[in-house]
Scaffold this motif. Structure first.
Motif, PDB file in Angstrom:
ATOM      1  N   VAL A  29      38.910  27.574  10.776  1.00 59.85           N
ATOM      2  CA  VAL A  29      39.001  26.723  12.095  1.00 59.85           C
ATOM      3  C   VAL A  29      38.674  24.751  12.252  1.00 59.85           C
ATOM      4  CG1 VAL A  29      39.454  28.086  14.332  1.00 59.85           C
ATOM      5  CG2 VAL A  29      36.722  26.553  13.137  1.00 59.85           C
ATOM      6  N   ARG A  61      41.300  21.723  12.559  1.00 59.20           N
ATOM      7  CA  ARG A  61      41.710  22.156  14.029  1.00 59.20           C
ATOM      8  C   ARG A  61      40.213  20.631  14.548  1.00 59.20           C
ATOM      9  NH1 ARG A  61      42.355  27.750  15.528  1.00 59.20           N
ATOM     10  NH2 ARG A  61      43.292  28.824  13.658  1.00 59.20           N
ATOM     11  N   ALA A  97      34.756  16.829  12.741  1.00 61.01           N
ATOM     12  CA  ALA A  97      33.707  17.930  14.124  1.00 61.01           C
ATOM     13  C   ALA A  97      34.293  18.989  14.011  1.00 61.01           C
ATOM     14  CB  ALA A  97      33.491  17.373  15.738  1.00 61.01           C
ATOM     15  N   PRO A 133      35.574  22.458  15.467  1.00 58.05           N
ATOM     16  CA  PRO A 133      36.071  22.857  17.036  1.00 58.05           C
ATOM     17  C   PRO A 133      35.426  23.655  17.873  1.00 58.05           C
ATOM     18  CG  PRO A 133      37.660  23.558  15.733  1.00 58.05           C
ATOM     19  CD  PRO A 133      36.170  22.454  14.606  1.00 58.05           C
ATOM     20  N   MET A 134      34.839  24.016  16.806  1.00 58.30           N
ATOM     21  CA  MET A 134      33.857  25.559  17.686  1.00 58.30           C
ATOM     22  C   MET A 134      32.985  24.571  17.766  1.00 58.30           C
ATOM     23  SD  MET A 134      34.544  28.525  17.823  1.00 58.30           S
ATOM     24  CE  MET A 134      35.353  29.176  17.272  1.00 58.30           C
ATOM     25  N   LYS A 177      30.761  21.652  16.847  1.00 56.83           N
ATOM     26  CA  LYS A 177      30.925  20.551  17.287  1.00 56.83           C
ATOM     27  C   LYS A 177      30.258  19.918  15.907  1.00 56.83           C
ATOM     28  CE  LYS A 177      33.341  20.379  20.417  1.00 56.83           C
ATOM     29  NZ  LYS A 177      34.625  20.609  20.768  1.00 56.83           N
TER      30      LYS A 177
END
Lengths: 125, 827
Positions: A62, A65, A78, A80-81, A83
């Motif tokens: 991820v 994203r 950062a 997305p999970m 940060k």
């Protein structure tokens, strides 16, 4: 623009990915390079960077994203999970010095983004 | 175990059982509270909030501690000290220790007609309910008594819509608290509100035949009045002294010593029923809650073997009466005084100083009491600044906490010193709520809260407003900058007002601000780069990197046809389905490239985005309401649908949840929501600031019995005011708790429009409503917007190989454990 690693560009295998126009400023995209998911980012200054797409904290693919920004002078993304911020240049995690992802060689040639090899890890053994 | 009986369950009785339970760690005492009123203890200081819409429940002081037996509606009729027994009409209770906390009764002077129907006193919630019922449909009322309680009662009559007279025998209003100068300024304020003030006049009789019709004065005049409230003072409830054979003070009240014991060392009295005699002075009663609380603490300490003792109580008071600040503290006069009188603005202040002008002895403030916390805490010591600066400066109330001695009482209601507060801060209390929780400071009248804030900053607890390293501003400041200067891009905002290129903190904040200001498509142009992944893909990321999809189901109402579509979509895409707490259906396990295909099907069936991914309105839950329910009094589903459609897509500092219940049974759990509505027979009650989650909070009643139109306008303003002023990721519950002035301020702004913001907030919401568009439909309609929904930019049809599922209870769930990759740890 492009990368600081163009010197050995011709020695490496380069995989063309997409048109540079496909990269939104301060966002990432995911690409598959020999079956490995790689996240490619374009910063506000126009530089292009590539990291492993898999977030080492969650194991999810991820990082492309995440939100792109800066910390001090360091360009960052950062996760997305949860940060954690990663240095786009090196893949080092800025919030947990024991963690990193690989940075990949990347260049833009004739308006096409190309990915090379993972960069050598520059941490002491 | 030994038996302790408390007679009376008012504020002081409640405080006493809390204090004793906290100290009696060995569990030596079995505590029984006998209360005459049918209700458990409530906040009598805020009694008048009842007319502002506060319910009895909201005024409640909470439950008695575990293990304490509370018997309500059971008046004590006699005390037999020889047998150590108290008698009620239900039986007898043996005691080892007895604590009398019987409080006061209203004093009704012996004037003719005082027993006519339509004459009320102002002491209990029952009194207020009776007054409210009787005043319905009447035009004119009068209050006998221009003191604190009289002005509270006058405000009540005014709020009930009556033309109101205030009659005070003394030459000025609030004769016990203010001097003539302050009284004159106060009278000006009160008359400015349209009340008729009759000072220096005595009421001769209440007139009427079957019910009250007016008053006559001893000077021969008269006024018409259909409702009369007698607020002529209080008298201690000391009737039990006779059967108990206990001595009374010269003006009534159980005579007690510095330990609050009567002449019988096993019988104590606390609060307004106690006549406190210190150092041989004659016993004196105190009609304020702070001395009562102090007595409760002293007796609790004595019961467990301590030797706490009362000192002369502090009778300082700060009140807001009819919207006017009035405060008095310390001695009523002194050798020197400094007077500040601003007739134009209705502000009056007087400080009383020692003859060397070095020591503050007392003072009076009318019209602006912001300097009160600092001044009161400086009593008996040097002034923290030049008198005129303290009185005229607008920040006086928060200035100078550092100049106070450690022993200065910052919170007089709960007797908390500056030392105690500083100690709590040093031990880690990092904000006002934390200080409240560990010291109780600021929990009663709240007037010292500005001082708590200034102590925090003086202790080096930096309450930085800076959002992150890129902006030194708070979210509210950034909102105002963007709004006032018309800034509509992140780049413009950060280049002019920040530094660097932002991060995962400031970018979503700016995205939210821009969304609130423009209500455009949230992923156009540069805004796309500001959004968290959830807003970026208009779906909720899950632990394995897949997303969940939540179509909007307004009010939780859905047709069978639409339910079938959701089921078919879930089945076709292999999605895990779960019913959410917000009465809709969450579809899990969608890959990014599947999201447009899923939404194509949903949009075609009439669904739109549920904004489950956004800091935005989520759902408005509802119970089934009067349409089906035999108890329902209003159409809760219809209102919930209307509200959800009105506020859908509204971006905010954090998510917003709502619910509508069709009757007081509250099946929709509206009081756990950011805004909740509960139907009444005649309209809707609006509650705000509720929360479930990490720190549950019941919502506060903002307004009652609203028409649907008034309800919607009030919610519009509440939401817009929240959106403009809250911090990043601050839910309405925390926002309301941190709001200076709290619920009263909120009511002032959005109901009474004291800041003149109403029209602007209304316009902002009207813009939102008229410009709303479903962002999933907008995405599907635009190939450029769809382009980002690919798994890999160079292999758009290839699913992410790291995503795999297993089956649990018949549905697909992420394969566990989540695969650990080889990249990662450095060594």
């Amino acid at each position: 623009m492009t990368t600081a690693f163009a010197d050995f560009a011709d020695l490496a295998t380069w995989t063309p990915i997409c048109s540079i126009a496909r990269l939104e400023v301060e966002r990432g995209v995911a690409a598959l390079v020999d079956g490995i998911p790689v996240a490619i980012f374009r910063t506000f200054t126009g530089d292009v960077y590539a990291l492993d797409n898999v977030d080492p904290f969650s194991g999810a693919s991820v990082l492309s994203r995440g939100i792109v920004g800066t910390r001090g002078d360091v360009p960052t993304v950062a996760s997305p999970m949860h940060k954690q911020a990663f240095d786009l240049r090196t893949g080092d995690c800025l919030d947990d010095p024991t963690m990193r992802v690989r940075a990949w060689a990347v260049r833009v040639r004739d308006g096409v983004v190309e990915i090379g090899e993972p960069l050598a890890v520059s941490v002491p053994a | 175990m030994r038996n302790l009986i408390v007679v009376g369950h008012g504020m002081v009785g409640q405080r006493f059982v809390e204090a004793l339970s906290a100290r009696d760690t060995a569990g030596q005492w079995r505590i029984t509270v006998l209360g005459e009123e049918p209700r458990p203890a409530y906040d009598r200081v805020r009694l008048s909030a009842f007319f502002d819409g506060a319910s009895a429940e909201e005024l409640s002081l909470g439950d008695v501690p575990d293990g304490v037996e509370l018997r309500l509606g059971e008046a004590v009729l006699g005390i037999d000290r020889a047998r150590r027994i108290v008698q009620t009409d239900a039986g007898e209770y043996a005691y080892d220790k007895l604590v009398l906390a019987t409080g006061s009764r209203p004093f009704v002077p012996p004037i003719a007609g005082a027993d006519l129907p339509g004459v009320f006193v102002y002491r209990t919630l029952d009194d207020l309910e009776a007054l409210q019922a009787y005043a319905e449909g009447r035009r004119v009322g009068a209050v006998l008594g221009g003191g604190l309680l009289g002005l509270e009662a006058a405000n009540a009559l005014r709020l009930l819509g009556l033309t109101t007279h205030v009659v005070e025998f003394a030459p000025r209003l609030m004769p016990l608290q203010v001097d003539d100068g302050g009284g004159a300024v106060l009278k000006g304020h009160v008359e400015g509100l349209g009340l008729a003030v009759h000072t220096g006049r005595a009421c001769a009789s209440v007139v009427g035949t079957d019910e009250v019709t007016g008053l006559t004065f001893s000077d021969g005049g008269s006024v018409e009045a259909e409702v009369v409230v007698i607020a002529a003072g209080i008298r201690p409830r000391d009737e039990l002294a006779a059967s108990a054979g206990l001595p009374l003070g010269p003006r009534g009240g159980f005579l007690v010593d510095a330990g609050c014991a009567t002449e019988d060392p096993d019988v104590y009295a606390v609060g307004e029923c106690a006549a406190l005699s210190l150092d041989g002075t004659e016993g004196r009663t105190y009609g304020l809650v702070a001395p009562g609380y102090a007595m409760a603490e002293v007796v609790a300490d004595r019961i467990v073997g301590g030797d706490a003792a009362m000192t002369t109580p502090d009778t300082s008071t700060k009140l807001k009466l009819l919207g006017v600040d009035v405060a008095s503290f310390g001695a009523p006069d002194g050798p020197l005084d400094v007077v500040y009188h601003d007739g134009a603005n209705g502000v009056y202040a007087k400080l009383l100083l020692s003859d060397d002008a070095q020591t503050l002895l007392g003072g009076v403030l009318v019209g602006d009491a912001s300097a009160y916390p600092t001044l009161r805490a400086s009593l008996g010591g040097p002034l923290p600044g030049p008198p005129i600066a303290l009185l005229a400066g607008d920040s006086a109330g928060t200035a100078g906490a550092g100049a106070l001695p450690g022993t200065a009482q910052v919170c007089s209601c709960n007797a908390v010193t500056k030392d105690a507060i500083v100690g709590a801060i040093r031990e880690g209390a990092a904000d006002v709520p934390a200080i409240k929780a560990c010291t109780r400071a600021g929990t009663t009248c709240g007037s010292c809260v500005p001082m708590l804030k200034s102590l925090l900053s003086e202790c080096g607890v930096h309450q930085s407003k800076a959002l992150c390293e890129h902006f030194t501003h708070s979210r509210q400041e950034l909102f105002d900058i963007a709004r006032v200067r018309g800034i509509r891009t992140f780049s413009e905002l950060i280049s002019e007002h920040g530094q660097g290129r932002g991060c995962d903190i400031c970018k979503p904040v700016v995205a939210s601000i821009l969304a609130s200001l423009t209500n455009g498509y949230v992923l156009d142009g540069e805004q796309a780069a500001l959004q968290d992944t959830n807003d970026h893909f208009l779906a909720n990321i899950q632990k394995d990197g897949t997303y969940s999809v939540v179509p909007r189901i307004p009010g939780g109402e859905i047709t069978p046809e639409k339910l079938i579509v959701i089921g078919e979509v879930a089945k076709d895409f292999g999605l895990y389905t779960k019913i959410t707490g917000g009465q809709r259906i969450d579809l899990f396990g969608a890959r990014v490239e599947q999201l447009p295909l899923i939404w194509r099907r949903l949009v075609d069936a009439g669904f739109e985005s549920g904004h489950a991914y956004g800091k935005a309105l989520r759902t408005v839950k509802s119970c089934v309401g009067s349409t089906w329910c035999r108890y329902g009094v209003q159409d809760s589903v219809g209102l919930a649908v209307d509200l959800e459609l009105r506020y859908r897509g509204l971006r905010a500092p954090h998510k917003i949840k709502s619910a509508v219940s069709g009757c007081a049974r509250e099946c929709a759990e509206a009081r756990g929501k950011d805004f909740g509505i509960i139907a009444t027979e005649t309209g809707w009650n609006l509650y705000v600031g509720g929360n479930g989650g990490f720190r549950p909070r019941h919502a506060d009643l903002l307004a009652s019995d609203l028409s649907t139109e008034d309800l919607i306008r009030t919610i519009d303003r509440f939401l817009m005011y929240y959106i403009r002023t809250a911090d990043r990721l601050q839910r309405t519950a925390a926002w309301l708790e941190a709001l200076d002035g709290g619920l009263d301020h909120l009511r002032d702004v959005i109901i009474h429009d004291t800041l003149g913001l109403g029209a602007e907030l209304d316009a902002a919401m009207a813009h939102h409503v008229s410009s709303y568009a479903d962002e999933w439909k907008a995405t599907l309609d635009d190939p450029a917007r769809l382009a980002r929904f690919v798994s890999f930019v160079n292999a758009p049809g290839t699913p992410d190989p790291s995503i795999s599922f297993e089956t649990e209870r018949g549905q697909r769930v992420p394969a566990r454990p989540v695969p650990v990759t080889l990249t990662g740890r450095k060594s």
